[in-house]
Design a protein around this motif. Structure first.
Motif, PDB file in Angstrom:
ATOM      1  N   THR A 287       0.801  -1.217   0.000  1.00  0.00           N
ATOM      2  CA  THR A 287       0.000   0.000   0.000  1.00  0.00           C
ATOM      3  C   THR A 287       0.832   1.263   0.000  1.00  0.00           C
ATOM      4  OG1 THR A 287      -1.600  -1.254   1.254  1.00  0.00           O
ATOM      5  CG2 THR A 287      -1.933   1.126   1.169  1.00  0.00           C
ATOM      6  N   ALA A 288       1.943   1.238   0.753  1.00  0.00           N
ATOM      7  CA  ALA A 288       2.725   2.452   0.889  1.00  0.00           C
ATOM      8  C   ALA A 288       3.724   2.643  -0.234  1.00  0.00           C
ATOM      9  CB  ALA A 288       3.440   2.429   2.248  1.00  0.00           C
ATOM     10  N   LEU A 289       3.698   1.731  -1.212  1.00  0.00           N
ATOM     11  CA  LEU A 289       4.755   1.760  -2.227  1.00  0.00           C
ATOM     12  C   LEU A 289       4.242   2.251  -3.578  1.00  0.00           C
ATOM     13  CD1 LEU A 289       6.248  -1.748  -1.370  1.00  0.00           C
ATOM     14  CD2 LEU A 289       6.998   0.479  -0.521  1.00  0.00           C
ATOM     15  N   ASP A 290       5.186   2.651  -4.419  1.00  0.00           N
ATOM     16  CA  ASP A 290       4.852   3.036  -5.789  1.00  0.00           C
ATOM     17  C   ASP A 290       4.215   1.859  -6.529  1.00  0.00           C
ATOM     18  OD1 ASP A 290       6.011   5.393  -5.347  1.00  0.00           O
ATOM     19  OD2 ASP A 290       7.867   4.983  -6.466  1.00  0.00           O
ATOM     20  N   VAL A 291       3.440   2.193  -7.547  1.00  0.00           N
ATOM     21  CA  VAL A 291       2.724   1.153  -8.271  1.00  0.00           C
ATOM     22  C   VAL A 291       3.681   0.122  -8.884  1.00  0.00           C
ATOM     23  CG1 VAL A 291       1.104   0.697 -10.127  1.00  0.00           C
ATOM     24  CG2 VAL A 291       0.854   2.750  -8.741  1.00  0.00           C
TER      25      VAL A 291
ATOM     26  N   ALA B  15       4.025  -4.150  -7.818  1.00  0.00           N
ATOM     27  CA  ALA B  15       4.015  -5.347  -8.648  1.00  0.00           C
ATOM     28  C   ALA B  15       5.238  -6.214  -8.367  1.00  0.00           C
ATOM     29  CB  ALA B  15       3.977  -4.942 -10.120  1.00  0.00           C
ATOM     30  N   GLN B  16       6.409  -5.540  -8.196  1.00  0.00           N
ATOM     31  CA  GLN B  16       7.638  -6.295  -7.920  1.00  0.00           C
ATOM     32  C   GLN B  16       7.522  -7.082  -6.620  1.00  0.00           C
ATOM     33  OE1 GLN B  16      10.904  -3.619  -7.849  1.00  0.00           O
ATOM     34  NE2 GLN B  16      10.616  -2.928  -9.966  1.00  0.00           N
TER      35      GLN B  16
ATOM     36  N   ASN C  38      -7.062  -4.083  -2.117  1.00  0.00           N
ATOM     37  CA  ASN C  38      -6.967  -4.026  -3.569  1.00  0.00           C
ATOM     38  C   ASN C  38      -7.189  -5.403  -4.164  1.00  0.00           C
ATOM     39  OD1 ASN C  38      -6.210  -3.767  -6.216  1.00  0.00           O
ATOM     40  ND2 ASN C  38      -4.385  -2.522  -5.776  1.00  0.00           N
ATOM     41  N   LEU C  39      -8.393  -5.613  -4.690  1.00  0.00           N
ATOM     42  CA  LEU C  39      -8.718  -6.915  -5.264  1.00  0.00           C
ATOM     43  C   LEU C  39      -7.817  -7.266  -6.433  1.00  0.00           C
ATOM     44  CD1 LEU C  39     -12.607  -7.289  -5.308  1.00  0.00           C
ATOM     45  CD2 LEU C  39     -10.938  -8.927  -4.468  1.00  0.00           C
ATOM     46  N   GLY C  40      -7.291  -6.249  -7.068  1.00  0.00           N
ATOM     47  CA  GLY C  40      -6.467  -6.460  -8.253  1.00  0.00           C
ATOM     48  C   GLY C  40      -5.243  -7.306  -7.978  1.00  0.00           C
ATOM     49  N   ILE C  41      -4.559  -7.054  -6.893  1.00  0.00           N
ATOM     50  CA  ILE C  41      -3.318  -7.790  -6.664  1.00  0.00           C
ATOM     51  C   ILE C  41      -3.610  -9.204  -6.164  1.00  0.00           C
ATOM     52  CG2 ILE C  41      -1.976  -5.693  -6.223  1.00  0.00           C
ATOM     53  CD1 ILE C  41      -1.940  -6.472  -3.294  1.00  0.00           C
ATOM     54  N   VAL C  42      -4.850  -9.406  -5.657  1.00  0.00           N
ATOM     55  CA  VAL C  42      -5.192 -10.738  -5.152  1.00  0.00           C
ATOM     56  C   VAL C  42      -5.175 -11.764  -6.278  1.00  0.00           C
ATOM     57  CG1 VAL C  42      -7.019 -12.092  -4.079  1.00  0.00           C
ATOM     58  CG2 VAL C  42      -6.515  -9.817  -3.240  1.00  0.00           C
TER      59      VAL C  42
ATOM     60  N   VAL D 126     -11.264  -1.433  -8.693  1.00  0.00           N
ATOM     61  CA  VAL D 126      -9.882  -1.909  -8.780  1.00  0.00           C
ATOM     62  C   VAL D 126      -9.067  -1.068  -9.751  1.00  0.00           C
ATOM     63  CG1 VAL D 126      -8.438  -3.800  -9.576  1.00  0.00           C
ATOM     64  CG2 VAL D 126     -10.445  -4.276  -8.177  1.00  0.00           C
ATOM     65  N   PRO D 127      -7.991  -0.519  -9.316  1.00  0.00           N
ATOM     66  CA  PRO D 127      -7.143   0.189 -10.280  1.00  0.00           C
ATOM     67  C   PRO D 127      -6.310  -0.817 -11.058  1.00  0.00           C
ATOM     68  CG  PRO D 127      -6.257   0.366  -8.060  1.00  0.00           C
ATOM     69  CD  PRO D 127      -7.441  -0.544  -7.978  1.00  0.00           C
TER      70      PRO D 127
END
Lengths: 307, 324, 552
Positions: B181-185, B189-190, B212-216, B256-257
């Motif tokens: 959450t606290a990190l750059d987009v 991903a990394q 964030n459902l997207g990363i799930v 979701v972004p």
């Protein structure tokens, strides 16, 4: 870093010079002839005149100040008007007592204040925390002289557990140091408590617990060092206050330290010794600020790289 | 036997009449080596649930009011302090949201990793092992990096250090509480990729807490969605993300972004997350639900298995308005 | 809360371990040895033991030319001797001079020195040492503190002005003969020779040590300074060259420098000191005085003696309203001295006149003033102050005798309409101001003797011909030609009894002219342990440690 150090250095020198200047001229404004002090109430005008000549007392004050500065520049603090002892020697022979007393007191109060502050923060609002707060508030408002005298009266005079006064062995320092420590332990316990409460709420404490670290380890390794950062600053600023406490305690217990020298020099109206003790205290305060700066960098790595 | 099984967990903040229930009857199960995504907005109780697994909530104010947390078959809520310290780090490790604040600012990172080793694998508490762990999480030049203080690292690097520290005792379960959450987009991903890769390599289970459902979708085997202290929907990740059944999950999906989407056009869920202690009667989502009916404010709906392995807390999941 | 208990116990353990490293032994010894062990043997002096003393302020110097204060005086007596010395009273006995003669014109004193006297450095003392000693004292470059006492020696003024290399009036015709010639007859001269400035010092030690002679003293006295940690501890041990065993009973004398009288009394009561206080102030702290006096433990152990010092309220006779005799007399009637004495727990004696009881010439028949506020009001009205006036009452801040006295005086004066505003200042400021003409209107001050002679109290303080603009010891600026003439007559009067009568007449006139309100005479007290003997206080020297001894 270099410019900061340089600015610091300039500031220190200005502080010391200012102290010397202020004390010198204040002393000059004190009513009463110093020669009188030296010679006593019955001295003849001839004796007074001789003493004036011997100590250049009739020269203009600026000229005497210049003379004094010149002396200082050559590392000479002058001689006591009363005892004729070199002021530097008087300070140096009394320094070990003051250092031993202060060091023992600091050890005592840190040994008490750190666990007290840490535990009351960990178990805040418990009976233990509340009673400590009461004791701390009381100890904070105790007058130094009164406390020292009471400790002396009960533990030395009435109960006979400690020597009453003077400095002949290490044992003579225990009660004076304890008196000094009590004056500060409450304040520092609360200070550490406040910082601890804040630190204990931080994510890295939760992270340490999540690692499986024990409560002792969490408190005294992870939290304490962080909680001590502001404490160090206050400690540095408190050196002046500590000197005040030392002054009272040394006098109550008749310890031959800088504090008794300072008080005696004032009673004797012995300008060179007064100047010496004031200058010494000023150096100590300036030195403490330097020490805090260094300690700060060591205890908080963020400071070092920021500067 | 599941590695983690949470049964009817109830967590309050405060005591007696002032008690506010933050987690209300949560049940979860996680098999060894699997990944469970626990999804919800902030205030849904997902982080409280996650912290409860190693009993990391500050008590007071938190109170474990009921239920069981079985970790490798033992109820965490009944463990003594010494046993608990063995579990923490040893069986379950944590990676937290803000790596900068979760690393102790006054100690070198090498030392902090080594401390985790000392506590659980004292025989491996060596510089070599620290360097190996730092390499494992992809930190360049670990020999010099281990001497750094946390503030000398970037956010992404700090999170890698946190992960290395969490992995050091070789836990069976890694709880990642909003790790990105606290990190750059791009860094997000990394980090997710790193977690997925490490799970492959080390075979541990992961409980991923996120809003964030997207990363799930990238990593989880199963997903549970929390709202106002309760699970509202649960099921296999692929299925759930393809076909969300609960109106809240559907709303979350819309918000979701994605890397492709323009942030401006994101739909947000209307209304506010209810405050703790001010949960609505009946279905707790009904004030914000786009398809709510008058009945929704009456009786609280149960969590029901509507299809095999698909659980939903909405009696109207099958109604036409929802499917549309 | 079991986690809390465990942590607490662990921390307490750590503290316990730390503290156990500290030797916390109790001082154990029971302080009170109630049985007064002085018993039967008290009259037979014993050799041995260490006398343990404490001093509230540091000894400034042990150089007899610089240690001119009450604190160091008894220690100079350990280290040095003069030509003459006191017996147990005020009679003068041979000291280093075995006998002496005075010429018919009362100007030349011839001393024959005792043979075989050695300094503590081993060298034999000769008459030339006295020449060196007295010339050193008079040397303006040295700025000795006692020199003015010897300015009456013939040629001293020329020597001090740098006109002659030596003092004409000090001669050593033989190794064992010393001649001192005065410029004018001085009946008090032999007393002056008992002062520290006349204590003989060896020139080689003085020259070698320079200023540090103050801390490395060499004399002919019964003891030598073994060790001195400035501001800490002084230790005296026997001088092996000293001939008389009856001045060397004690093995050593140990002095702790520092602390106040309260601390010293506590130490004394716990048996850590042999004498409670050896300052020549009241001796025992005034607040503790009654407690000590009524404690049976100390019965018979309080030594006391009337001190040759007085305290009075000075009235500046040059400043209104004290330039009026009636006002000054009203002040005398208005103040209740007995009340002040009660305030000070009876540690002082109410005074009628100027001369204290131990001084020759003390006059019990003197006509003074009684406490009579009605009379005071009447006199004030007669002087034109029916409603009183306001005045500023100066005193030394923190003086334990003067502060209570000032409060009582302020109250008494208010009863007759005089509003006294108390003005406490530091001692140097007080001295400076009071000795400056037309500065201090009224103030509390005192005088203590240099030597036991009425001139030291009267001529020094009330001689109008000695008035100067500043540095004037006649602090009332009292100037009565009749009294001045009496002083001039007495100064050279060879007849001892007639001389005393002249001073008594002068004193009576002064009291009647009322430039001062005499308040009280001081007493000196010493509290001793039952095992210490030979403490009897001397009217001039008070403490003579070299005559004390201890039970073993």
């Amino acid at each position: 870093m270099i410019t900061r150090l340089f600015r610091r250095l300039i500031w220190s020198v200005v502080t010391l010079l200012g102290t010397v200047l202020l004390t010198f001229f204040l002393l000059n404004a004190v009513p009463g002839d110093v020669a009188r002090v030296i010679a006593g109430s019955k001295a003849s005008p001839d004796v007074i005149k001789e003493i004036h000549a011997k100590y250049h007392l009739d020269d203009p004050v600026w000229q005497r100040f210049a003379l004094y500065l010149n002396q200082l520049a050559h590392g000479d603090l002058g001689h006591s008007y009363v005892t004729d002892q070199p002021v530097a020697e008087a300070l140096l022979t009394r320094l070990p007592t003051t250092i031993a007393l202060t060091a023992l007191a600091v050890v005592m109060w840190v040994a008490l204040a750190v666990p007290l502050g840490a535990l009351t923060a960990r178990f805040r609002d418990s009976w233990f925390d509340r009673s400590t707060l009461v004791v701390a508030t009381v100890s904070l408002s105790l007058p130094a002289f009164w406390l020292a005298r009471m400790m002396q009266y009960w533990f030395a005079y009435k109960l006979g557990w400690f020597p009453i006064g003077f400095f002949r062995s290490f044992r003579d320092l225990l009660l004076p140091a304890a008196s000094l420590a009590i004056l500060f332990v409450g304040y520092y316990a609360r200070l550490i408590h406040t910082n601890m409460v804040e630190v204990l709420d931080s994510p890295y404490i939760r992270a340490a617990r999540a690692k499986g670290a024990s409560e002792t380890r969490v408190l005294f390794k992870h939290a304490l060092r962080n909680a001590m950062i502001p404490v160090i600053t206050i400690l540095g600023m408190d050196v002046a206050g500590l000197l005040g406490g030392v002054l009272f305690v040394e006098n109550v217990f008749a310890l031959p330290g800088i504090g008794t020298l300072a008080v005696q020099s004032v009673f004797n109206l012995d300008p060179p010794v007064i100047m010496g003790t004031v200058l010494f205290s000023a150096i100590l305060v300036v030195g403490a600020n330097w020490a805090v700066d260094l300690l700060y960098g060591w205890i908080d790595p963020r400071i070092k790289s920021a500067s | 036997m599941p590695l983690l099984e949470i049964r009817n967990l109830q967590i309050d903040f405060g005591h007696g009449l002032k008690a506010l229930r933050a987690v209300d009857g949560v049940a979860l199960s996680l098999e060894p080596g699997k990944t469970l995504g626990l999804v919800g907005e902030s205030g849904s109780g997902k982080s409280v649930t996650a912290l409860a697994i190693a009993r990391l909530l500050a008590c007071p104010p938190a109170v474990y009011a009921g239920g069981e947390i079985l970790l490798a078959g033992r109820d965490v809520l009944r463990l003594r302090a010494a046993e608990l310290r063995q579990i923490r780090g040893g069986l379950v490790s944590y990676v937290f949201q803000e790596p900068g604040a979760s690393l102790n600012p006054v100690f070198r990172i090498g030392g902090q990793i080594k401390e985790a080793l000392q506590l659980h694998r004292p025989e491996a508490a060596t510089d070599a092992e620290v360097i190996r762990l730092l390499k494992l999480v992809g930190i360049p030049a670990p020999e010099t990096r281990m001497k750094s203080y946390p503030h000398e690292l970037s956010g992404g690097m700090q999170q890698r250090v946190m992960i290395a520290m969490a992995l050091a005792p070789q836990p069976k379960l890694l709880v990642a509480d909003e790790p990105t959450t606290a990190l750059d987009v791009t860094i997000q991903a990394q980090i997710i990729e790193l977690l997925a890769q490490l799970r492959q390599q080390l075979g541990m289970a992961i409980l991923l807490i996120t809003h964030n459902l997207g990363i799930v979708g990238d990593i989880a085997d199963d997903v549970a969605v929390m709202y106002a202290g309760q699970i509202v929907e649960q099921g296999p990740a692929h299925d759930l993300l393809q076909r969300p059944l609960h109106p809240y999950t559907q709303a979350l999906m819309k918000s979701v972004p994605t890397l492709a989407a323009d942030a401006e056009r994101l739909t947000t869920i209307s209304g506010q997350v209810p405050r703790l202690g001010a949960f609505p009667t009946g279905c707790r989502f009904h004030p914000r639900c786009p398809v709510a009916r008058p009945e929704c404010s009456q009786a609280p709906p149960p969590l029901a298995e509507v299809e095999p392995r698909r659980w939903v807390r909405c009696p109207y999941w099958n109604s036409p308005s929802l499917k549309a | 809360m079991n986690e809390f208990m465990r942590l607490t116990i662990r921390i307490l353990l750590v503290i316990a371990v730390l503290l156990s490293c500290v030797p916390l032994g109790t001082s154990g010894e029971a302080a009170a040895d109630l049985s007064n062990s002085s018993g039967t043997n008290a009259s037979i002096p014993k050799r041995g033991g260490t006398l343990r003393l404490a001093l509230p302020s540091d000894v400034s110097s042990l150089d007899p030319d610089f240690a001119f204060d009450t604190i160091s005086a008894p220690f100079l007596m350990l280290l040095y001797q003069g030509l003459v010395e006191y017996d147990d009273g005020l009679k003068l006995l041979p000291g280093l001079a075995k006998d002496w003669s005075v010429s018919a014109d009362q100007l030349t004193y011839t001393f024959h020195l005792r043979p075989g006297i050695r300094f503590s450095n081993g060298r034999e003392m000769v008459a030339a040492d006295f020449v060196f000693t007295l010339e050193r004292n008079l040397d303006p470059k040295l700025a000795a503190l006692t020199e003015s006492f010897f300015e009456g020696i013939a040629g001293a003024k020329d020597f001090r002005a740098g006109k002659t290399p030596h003092v004409r009036g000090i001669r050593a015709p033989h190794g064992d003969t010393l001649e001192i010639e005065l410029a004018a007859p001085d009946p008090t001269f032999l007393y002056i020779l008992t002062l520290p400035g006349a204590f003989v010092v060896p020139h080689e030690a003085v020259e070698k040590s320079g200023v540090s002679f103050a801390t490395h003293p060499v004399g002919t006295g019964p003891y030598v300074l073994k060790q001195w940690r400035r501001g800490g501890e002084m230790r005296f041990e026997r001088n092996p060259f000293f001939p008389e065993a009856d001045r060397q009973y004690l093995d050593a004398i140990e002095v702790q420098e520092g602390g106040d009288t309260t601390l010293h009394l506590m130490m004394f009561e716990r048996g850590e000191l042999d004498i409670a206080d050896i300052t020549q102030e009241p001796g025992i702290p005034v607040p503790d005085f009654l407690r000590i006096q009524h404690n049976p433990r100390w019965r018979g152990l309080i030594e006391d003696i009337s001190a040759a010092s007085n305290w009075y309220l000075l009235l500046n006779t040059e400043l209104t309203p004290f330039d009026q005799l009636t006002v000054r007399q009203a002040m005398n009637y208005a103040i209740d001295k007995d009340k002040i004495v009660r305030l000070l727990h009876g540690t002082v004696i109410p005074a009628k006149g100027i001369l204290p009881p131990p001084i020759p010439g003390f006059n019990p028949e003197l006509t003074g003033y009684s406490y009579d506020p009605a009379k005071a009001r009447q006199l004030l009205a007669a002087a034109g102050y029916p409603n009183g006036f306001a005045c500023k009452l100066w005193l030394e801040a923190g003086n334990p005798l003067m502060e209570p006295a000032a409060a009582a005086i302020q109250y008494d004066l208010a009863q007759v309409g005089i509003k006294a505003q108390i003005n406490p200042v530091t001692l140097p400021a007080f001295i400076d101001s009071s000795e400056r003409r037309k500065t201090v209107q009224c103030g509390l001050t005192g005088w203590s003797q240099d030597y036991p002679d009425p001139s030291d109290f009267l001529d020094t303080q009330f001689n109008g011909s000695r008035i100067t603009e500043e540095g004037c010891q006649n602090v009332t600026f009292y100037n009565n030609p009749k009294v001045n003439a009496l002083f001039a007559e007495a100064a050279t009067c060879p007849d001892v009894n007639r001389r005393l009568r002249i001073y008594q007449a002068a004193e009576q006139t002064i009291v009647s002219d009322a430039p001062v309100v005499p308040l009280f005479y001081q007493r000196v007290f010493a509290l001793r342990q039952p095992w210490l003997h030979g403490v009897r206080l001397h009217p001039v020297l008070y403490f003579r440690f070299e005559r004390m001894w201890k039970d073993q």
